[in-house]
Scaffold this active site. Structure first.
Site, mmCIF file in Angstrom:
data_model
loop_
_atom_site.group_PDB
_atom_site.id
_atom_site.type_symbol
_atom_site.label_atom_id
_atom_site.label_comp_id
_atom_site.label_asym_id
_atom_site.label_seq_id
_atom_site.Cartn_x
_atom_site.Cartn_y
_atom_site.Cartn_z
ATOM 1 N N ASN A 21 45.866 36.471 44.895
ATOM 2 C CA ASN A 21 46.683 35.141 44.134
ATOM 3 C C ASN A 21 47.697 35.063 44.956
ATOM 4 O O ASN A 21 48.216 33.857 44.725
ATOM 5 C CB ASN A 21 46.819 35.523 42.620
ATOM 6 C CG ASN A 21 45.316 35.456 42.044
ATOM 7 O OD1 ASN A 21 44.673 34.611 41.936
ATOM 8 N ND2 ASN A 21 45.080 36.623 41.268
ATOM 9 N N LYS A 138 31.606 43.059 37.637
ATOM 10 C CA LYS A 138 33.142 42.284 38.290
ATOM 11 C C LYS A 138 32.645 40.844 38.316
ATOM 12 O O LYS A 138 32.044 40.224 39.030
ATOM 13 C CB LYS A 138 33.524 42.759 39.716
ATOM 14 C CG LYS A 138 34.952 42.303 40.220
ATOM 15 C CD LYS A 138 34.959 42.814 41.512
ATOM 16 C CE LYS A 138 36.235 42.364 42.044
ATOM 17 N NZ LYS A 138 37.702 43.114 41.411
#
Ligand code: ADP
Ligand code: MG
Length: 324
Positions: A21, A138
């Protein structure tokens, strides 16, 4: 190079894990200009550390980037054959390493520093019998409607799961990293002073068959755990995990939130047991930190990319240290 490393009493070798990110923020469109600008900003923020005379290995995440790669192939699937997940990870690993190595060297040259940065294509071996393969957990990529999710399950054989009322997402196995391929080359380059960018996106997941032949496998390895494993194998004693928050917090996001400055290994283990660290975000960082410390590490710093030097010199971030 600066002589600061002795005066600041900095570690002789360091592994820095940069969050996906932090290098490809969710909010950006991802135009080439935006990606170059984000990489240049990361380089600018890391420059004081890039300039220090120490062995430096940089790993990075790829979450938002690989999400776009996968969406692209979902949208284009009737014209272009989609790639397997290991090849998608190889793509984002390569792209991110390219952007970072160019940005790092540009920042260094601008500062009159001849230091090199190199990105390595990193395969990471996982155990084909890892229990993760029996229960994909995930979430990756974008959100889909229930109807889209059903057709993707049929068409691609994906496992889809509902994500906290936000829509449907692909879920994939996230096995443990067992062996970092070519780790001796990472070490050789780092020890000669080259900044090594490796293990991007947790590494390209591969398995080795009984004859020693490697094959890619559909999985995503957690980048924080790959970073920890790499650092421990190389005997690196200091690891810094840079993300989008400046400190680890207890009761995160609530009225009772309390940010952690210096915390001992046994304290953080207690907080982990109490469930303070969310799965899929802070959870893997704290787990990686604990494993790192239990396997020879001396200090883990978790902090904001923009405060990297302050964090390294003890003025910012959360510092996990051995019990005194
Ligand atoms: P990265 O891309 O760096 O791996 P993640 O999104 O996986 O970033 O993890 C960082 C995020 O973890 C923060 O932005 C924050 O929202 C979240 N988070 C969850 N629990 C905590 C906590 N206890 N303290 C601080 N941040 C937390
Ligand atoms: Mg993460």
């Amino acid at each position: 190079m600066q002589e600061a490393s002795t005066s600041l009493n900095l570690p002789p070798s360091l592994l820095i894990a940069v969050g996906g990110n932090a290098i490809h923020p969710e909010g950006i469109k991802g135009t080439p200009e935006e990606q170059m600008t984000v990489a240049a900003k990361a380089a600018e923020m890391l420059l004081p550390i890039l300039e220090l005379e120490q062995e430096l290995i940089i790993t990075h995440g790829n979450g938002p980037g690989v999400g776009k790669t996968i969406l692209r192939q979902v949208l284009a699937r009737h014209r272009v054959t989609p790639m397997s997940l290991d090849i998608c990870v190889a793509n984002t690993q390569g792209v991110t390493a390219y952007l970072l190595m160019q940005a790092f060297e540009n920042a260094l040259r601008n500062a009159g520093n001849p230091r090199h940065a190199i990105g390595l294509v990193t395969q990471v071996e996982v155990d084909p019998n890892d229990l993760a393969f029996t229960r994909p957990s995930k979430p990756i990529g974008y959100f889909y409607s229930q109807a889209e999710a059903r057709s993707l399950e049929i068409e691609f054989g994906w496992t889809m799961a509902e994500d906290a009322g936000r829509g449907w997402r692909q879920v994939v196995p996230s096995p443990e990293p067992r062996h970092i391929c070519d780790i001796s080359l990472i070490e050789a380059l780092a020890s000669r002073g080259t900044i090594v960018i490796a293990g991007g996106g947790g590494g390209i997941p591969v398995v080795r068959d009984t004859r020693g032949i490697r094959h890619g496998i559909e999985a995503v390895i957690d980048k924080d755990l790959t970073s920890q494993h790499m650092a421990n194998i190389l005997g690196i004693e200091h690891m810094m995990i840079l993300t989008s928050v400046s400190q680890v917090a207890l009761n995160y996001g609530t009225q009772e939130e309390r940010k952690l400055g210096e915390v001992s290994l046994s304290e953080i283990k207690q907080y982990q047991r109490e469930g303070h660290f969310a799965a899929g975000s802070m959870g893997p960082k704290v787990e990686a930190a604990i494993r790192f410390m239990e396997r020879g590490g001396k200090r883990v710093i978790i902090g904001h990319l923009e405060e990297s030097l302050a964090a390294l010199t003890g003025k910012a971030g959360t510092h996990i240290v051995l019990d005194s």
